[in-house]
Design an enzyme around this catalytic site. Sequence first.
Site, PDB file in Angstrom:
ATOM      1  N   LYS A  83      29.016  -2.856  -4.562  1.00 45.39           N
ATOM      2  CA  LYS A  83      28.068  -2.634  -5.661  1.00 45.39           C
ATOM      3  C   LYS A  83      28.843  -2.124  -6.874  1.00 45.39           C
ATOM      4  O   LYS A  83      29.634  -1.175  -6.749  1.00 45.39           O
ATOM      5  CB  LYS A  83      27.076  -1.573  -5.191  1.00 45.39           C
ATOM      6  CG  LYS A  83      25.697  -1.679  -5.751  1.00 45.39           C
ATOM      7  CD  LYS A  83      24.837  -0.651  -5.007  1.00 45.39           C
ATOM      8  CE  LYS A  83      23.443  -0.613  -5.503  1.00 45.39           C
ATOM      9  NZ  LYS A  83      22.740   0.556  -4.982  1.00 45.39           N
TER      10      LYS A  83
HETATM   11  C1  E4P Z   1      19.168   0.383  -5.151  1.00 47.27           C
HETATM   12  O1  E4P Z   1      20.199  -0.212  -4.937  1.00 47.27           O
HETATM   13  C2  E4P Z   1      19.123   1.675  -5.854  1.00 47.27           C
HETATM   14  O2  E4P Z   1      20.108   2.471  -5.308  1.00 47.27           O
HETATM   15  C3  E4P Z   1      17.815   2.365  -5.717  1.00 47.27           C
HETATM   16  O3  E4P Z   1      16.778   1.423  -5.479  1.00 47.27           O
HETATM   17  C4  E4P Z   1      17.506   3.317  -6.830  1.00 47.27           C
HETATM   18  O4  E4P Z   1      16.205   3.826  -6.634  1.00 47.27           O
HETATM   19  P1  E4P Z   1      15.646   5.111  -7.441  1.00 47.27           P
HETATM   20  O5  E4P Z   1      15.391   4.707  -8.851  1.00 47.27           O
HETATM   21  O6  E4P Z   1      14.383   5.459  -6.721  1.00 47.27           O
HETATM   22  O7  E4P Z   1      16.709   6.163  -7.328  1.00 47.27           O
END
Ligand code: E4P
Length: 228
Positions: A83
């Site tokens: 990522k």
């Molecule tokens: C996904 O890859 C993200 O890490 C995640 O969905 C972020 O979610 P949040 O906005 O609830 O922290």
Amino acid sequence: MRFFIDTADLDEIRTLAATGLIDGATTNPSLVARSGRRFEDVIAEICAILPGPVSAEVTALDAPTMVAEGRYLARIATNVTVKVPLTPDGLKACRELSGDGIPVNVTLCFSAGQAILAAKAGATFVSPFVGRLDDIGLNGMDLIRDICAIYRAQPAFKTEVLVASVRGVNHVIEAARLGAHVATMPPAVVRALYAHPLTDKGLAAFMADWEKTGQKLDVGNSKPRAAE
Ligand code: E4P
């Protein structure tokens, strides 16, 4: 639409993997910090539980270090997806890692223009954060609608839309309606998808009526299914 689980909590991942409905996982530095465990160990364990893509995020901000970290993370298990953030350096790293055959999830996407760049950079997934857009008074699902339409109109774009920052079942339902490829959900949202008061009420009534019949299914005496 595939379901990913958005957590680094191994107990939750084990429990939900047993449903057979979870295809992969996403993590981020905040989720790993919350787990209190060593990053590489958490990723290795998630990859052993779930066969599908498991996103592990780089921690550097410059492209060369992101690439080095991405190659390192990809060696943890064959189902690691690296990522990277949606920054100029992140997209440079995305191009290079994708060129090496390493799947990349470009995260922190908040606009259709950014999603176009991620696709141009060869991302396997782009992660638009719907909940965080809702938090600032916008409609996160409008962005999903835009990106899905743009990617459909551009057959050369192979990037999948991974709906992230999901806060409730309506995000998941709308993501499916719009044709998003993946939704990554916190465990509570996966559980909420099952829930309906009429299911509970209906089941309680069926069980009460079944009880009244005084019968039991004779499962110990099963015969092979008759040929049709
Ligand atoms: C996904 O890859 C993200 O890490 C995640 O969905 C972020 O979610 P949040 O906005 O609830 O922290």
